[in-house]
Motif scaffolding. Structure first.
Motif, PDB file in Angstrom:
ATOM      1  N   ILE A 125       0.817  -1.217   0.000  1.00  0.00           N
ATOM      2  CA  ILE A 125       0.000   0.000   0.000  1.00  0.00           C
ATOM      3  C   ILE A 125       0.854   1.273   0.000  1.00  0.00           C
ATOM      4  O   ILE A 125       0.627   2.148  -0.842  1.00  0.00           O
ATOM      5  CB  ILE A 125      -1.008  -0.036   1.168  1.00  0.00           C
ATOM      6  CG1 ILE A 125      -2.001  -1.186   0.935  1.00  0.00           C
ATOM      7  CG2 ILE A 125      -1.741   1.287   1.299  1.00  0.00           C
ATOM      8  CD1 ILE A 125      -2.841  -1.524   2.135  1.00  0.00           C
ATOM      9  N   TYR A 128       2.462   1.685  -3.353  1.00  0.00           N
ATOM     10  CA  TYR A 128       1.445   2.064  -4.333  1.00  0.00           C
ATOM     11  C   TYR A 128       1.081   3.548  -4.199  1.00  0.00           C
ATOM     12  O   TYR A 128       1.048   4.287  -5.189  1.00  0.00           O
ATOM     13  CB  TYR A 128       0.199   1.188  -4.147  1.00  0.00           C
ATOM     14  CG  TYR A 128      -0.853   1.384  -5.208  1.00  0.00           C
ATOM     15  CD1 TYR A 128      -0.816   0.657  -6.388  1.00  0.00           C
ATOM     16  CD2 TYR A 128      -1.872   2.321  -5.033  1.00  0.00           C
ATOM     17  CE1 TYR A 128      -1.771   0.840  -7.373  1.00  0.00           C
ATOM     18  CE2 TYR A 128      -2.838   2.506  -6.008  1.00  0.00           C
ATOM     19  CZ  TYR A 128      -2.781   1.768  -7.178  1.00  0.00           C
ATOM     20  OH  TYR A 128      -3.724   1.953  -8.153  1.00  0.00           O
TER      21      TYR A 128
ATOM     22  N   SER B 252      -7.208  -3.835  -0.393  1.00  0.00           N
ATOM     23  CA  SER B 252      -6.628  -2.508  -0.582  1.00  0.00           C
ATOM     24  C   SER B 252      -6.801  -1.982  -1.992  1.00  0.00           C
ATOM     25  O   SER B 252      -7.276  -0.864  -2.181  1.00  0.00           O
ATOM     26  CB  SER B 252      -5.158  -2.515  -0.179  1.00  0.00           C
ATOM     27  OG  SER B 252      -4.508  -3.639  -0.714  1.00  0.00           O
ATOM     28  N   LEU B 253      -6.435  -2.770  -3.012  1.00  0.00           N
ATOM     29  CA  LEU B 253      -6.435  -2.204  -4.357  1.00  0.00           C
ATOM     30  C   LEU B 253      -7.742  -2.422  -5.109  1.00  0.00           C
ATOM     31  O   LEU B 253      -8.027  -1.715  -6.068  1.00  0.00           O
ATOM     32  CB  LEU B 253      -5.265  -2.752  -5.178  1.00  0.00           C
ATOM     33  CG  LEU B 253      -3.875  -2.383  -4.661  1.00  0.00           C
ATOM     34  CD1 LEU B 253      -2.810  -2.687  -5.691  1.00  0.00           C
ATOM     35  CD2 LEU B 253      -3.789  -0.919  -4.249  1.00  0.00           C
ATOM     36  N   ASP B 257      -9.743  -0.023   0.458  1.00  0.00           N
ATOM     37  CA  ASP B 257      -9.716   0.146   1.904  1.00  0.00           C
ATOM     38  C   ASP B 257      -8.264   0.095   2.383  1.00  0.00           C
ATOM     39  O   ASP B 257      -7.726  -0.965   2.687  1.00  0.00           O
ATOM     40  CB  ASP B 257     -10.544  -0.970   2.557  1.00  0.00           C
ATOM     41  CG  ASP B 257     -10.521  -0.885   4.074  1.00  0.00           C
ATOM     42  OD1 ASP B 257      -9.975   0.104   4.614  1.00  0.00           O
ATOM     43  OD2 ASP B 257     -11.050  -1.805   4.714  1.00  0.00           O
ATOM     44  N   VAL B 258      -7.621   1.258   2.434  1.00  0.00           N
ATOM     45  CA  VAL B 258      -6.206   1.324   2.806  1.00  0.00           C
ATOM     46  C   VAL B 258      -6.005   0.866   4.248  1.00  0.00           C
ATOM     47  O   VAL B 258      -5.084   0.102   4.551  1.00  0.00           O
ATOM     48  CB  VAL B 258      -5.661   2.759   2.613  1.00  0.00           C
ATOM     49  CG1 VAL B 258      -4.282   2.895   3.218  1.00  0.00           C
ATOM     50  CG2 VAL B 258      -5.637   3.106   1.143  1.00  0.00           C
ATOM     51  N   GLY B 261      -6.675  -2.993   4.516  1.00  0.00           N
ATOM     52  CA  GLY B 261      -5.606  -3.676   3.792  1.00  0.00           C
ATOM     53  C   GLY B 261      -4.289  -3.610   4.543  1.00  0.00           C
ATOM     54  O   GLY B 261      -3.538  -4.584   4.589  1.00  0.00           O
TER      55      GLY B 261
END
Lengths: 276, 289
Positions: A125, A128, B252-253, B257-258, B261
């Protein structure tokens, strides 16, 4: 030394080993064969091993897709670029660890190995989001940087095991003769280190070429390499087995050939020098 | 032995690699940890402190336990198949035969096949219940073709991944086997030891070190299997073939939902660490520096 075996036993061994070898190789062979079939023959309910109308149309079709050369070039740039950058960082480090070892060397090497155990999803994350903010998403530069870091521990380890085998006395002698660090590097070390560096490069290009986590999550179109191109066949339209096979054959052929040449180094490289 | 000058130079040469690797690990990891305590969705720029809510959400989600189980099944299943199969194939390849070099090439080839290629080739050309080769073979012997990825998604993935890693285990165990002193075997043979006891008392102990390395390296890669799942089943049906990496990726991707995730990412890191501590002890003993 060699044990005496009867010709019969040798023939039986040969037959069994070839049998298993062909069985394991079969999916690749089948892919190559299917790439020369027509789509209709590729999905035929009565598949044929060799007796079909051989055609090159799948290769022409895949190659004529306007973006295919781009995927291929991206793979080349990302694999070679990341390994060259990795070598630039790793060669000095491995050189120092092999020839000027300190008490910390072992610890540093083990720590580098342990970074390989960090699961990619643990850092997915932030990478990214940072890449999105820096405009590095779907860029070759971004992927080169990521794959450099992913393979750096393996590159350092492999180089270290090769450098360690270069006799230190030669360097001592050069130093006695008053050679500077620089000339030591250029005239003494380099010629002896080239084979090890070449093997390291070869194996890591293969690993980078086949890397299929970062290349899939960080690219969409611009920087997408062959891993992503092949993945696009997971939701295809119409008949595609023969085209998938042709694309697959082209994607694996370069590394299959490189890999066959580097199988001895493969063992050593992937076991961090523990098995030779 | 080495001079102060060369020691300083040595440090300067090692630092870039160490610093870069440290940054590559620690910066994103700290960020993941931070995000895991935030309510943060990519579609909604407003973030707020979440406490342990993300962890609670992730760890009480039934999908998590399914994914955890699947992750372990993939790792253990593939390890069993490749280590046992690899040992047997290495024994076979170690025998005197004609064309040994070419057979080795055939055995090692799958290792060089890109994961997306092997997954899609197996999925379509072998496991497809209508046009796949397995379906053809089933019909040939008169049984109903099996919808491999539909009905046995996890077993199918274990099979595909095992095919990719069997060559690696075989090649490394073979290399280790070839370094075995043949006189030792001959002596045991003369003392009347059976083939089976020669195998368990001489060959297996000799392979312990190489076997450890195989297990270590495969575990690192197997814990993070991703592409094979993405292109074959996309984790389905339901969560039947979702592992932890794929679950985190979806959270997440795909669902943006950061926070959730990231909590999943941290859980994955902790799991990998538990495995790593155990493995590094084994390897620390087996690697001489």
């Amino acid at each position: 030394m060699a044990r005496q075996v009867t010709l019969n036993r040798r023939l039986v061994n040969t037959a069994v080993a070839w049998g298993f070898g062909l069985l394991i190789f079969f999916p690749i062979l089948w892919t190559i064969l299917t790439s020369f079939k027509t789509e209709a023959e590729a999905i035929s309910l009565q598949p044929s091993l060799f007796a079909f109308d051989w055609t090159l149309e799948n290769y022409q079709e895949v190659n004529s897709r306007s973006n295919y050369p781009r995927y291929f070039m991206n793979s080349v740039i990302i694999a070679v670029g990341s390994v060259v950058l990795g070598l630039i960082i790793a060669v000095p480090a491995a050189w120092a660890m092999a020839f000027v070892p300190s008490k910390k060397t072992r610890g540093i090497l083990m720590w580098m190995l342990s970074t390989k155990m960090l699961p990619p999803v643990g850092v997915l994350i932030p990478i990214y989001l940072l890449f999105r903010d820096w405009g590095l998403l779907d860029s070759r530069v971004g992927l080169v940087l990521v794959l450099t870091m992913v393979n750096l521990p393996i590159i350092v380890w492999m180089l270290f095991t090769y450098f360690r085998e270069i006799p230190g006395e030669i360097l001592e002698a050069a130093r006695m003769d008053g050679a500077s660090l620089k000339s030591e590097l250029i005239h003494v070390l380099t010629p002896m280190a080239v084979p090890g560096i070449a093997s390291t490069m070869l194996l890591n290009v293969i690993l980078a070429w086949n890397e299929a986590f970062w290349t899939l999550v960080l690219t969409t179109t611009n920087a997408a390499p062959l891993t992503q191109f092949i993945a696009s066949y997971s939701s295809p339209e119409g008949l595609f087995y023969a085209k998938l096979s042709a694309a697959s054959t082209m994607a694996i052929a370069p590394v299959l050939i490189l890999g066959w040449f580097s199988q001895k180094q493969l063992v050593r490289g992937l076991t961090f020098g523990a098995v030779k | 032995m080495s001079t102060t000058h060369s020691r300083t130079a040595g440090k300067a040469m090692i630092s870039p690699a160490v610093i870069l690797l440290f940054l590559w690990m620690i910066v994103p990891l700290v960020m993941t940890l931070y995000f895991s305590f935030q309510f943060y969705n990519l579609l909604d720029p407003v973030t707020s402190f979440a406490g342990f809510a993300n962890y609670e959400y992730f760890l009480t989600d039934p999908a998590f336990f399914e994914a955890l189980g699947n992750t372990l099944i993939i790792v253990i299943g593939v390890l069993c198949i490749t280590v046992i199969g690899g040992t047997l194939l290495a024994l076979l390849l170690d025998q005197p035969m004609f064309g040994q070099g070419i057979v080795r090439l055939l055995f090692i080839a799958p290792f060089f096949v890109m994961p997306t290629v092997s997954a899609l080739v197996w999925k379509n050309m072998f496991m497809n219940p209508t046009n796949g080769l397995f379906a053809f073979l089933s019909k040939l012997v008169g049984t109903t073709p099996i919808d491999w990825l539909g009905h046995h998604p996890l077993a199918s993935i274990v099979m595909i991944v095992s095919w990719q890693w069997l060559p690696f285990a075989t090649l490394i165990l073979l290399t280790a086997m070839q370094s075995l002193d043949s006189e030792q075997i001959e002596a045991a043979e003369m003392d009347g030891a059976s083939a089976l006891s020669r195998f368990f008392h001489i060959i297996v102990p000799h392979l312990a070190r190489a076997g450890t390395v195989v297990i270590l390296i495969q575990t690192i890669f197997l814990l993070s299997i991703f592409a094979e799942i993405l292109v074959t089943t996309a984790g389905g049906p339901g969560y039947a073939s979702t592992n932890i990496p794929y679950l985190v990726y979806m959270q997440s991707l795909l669902q943006f939902d950061v926070g959730g995730g990231s909590a999943g990412g941290i859980v994955a890191v902790i799991l990998a660490n538990i495995v790593a501590i155990f493995l590094m002890r084994l390897v620390g003993k087996n690697l001489d520096l």
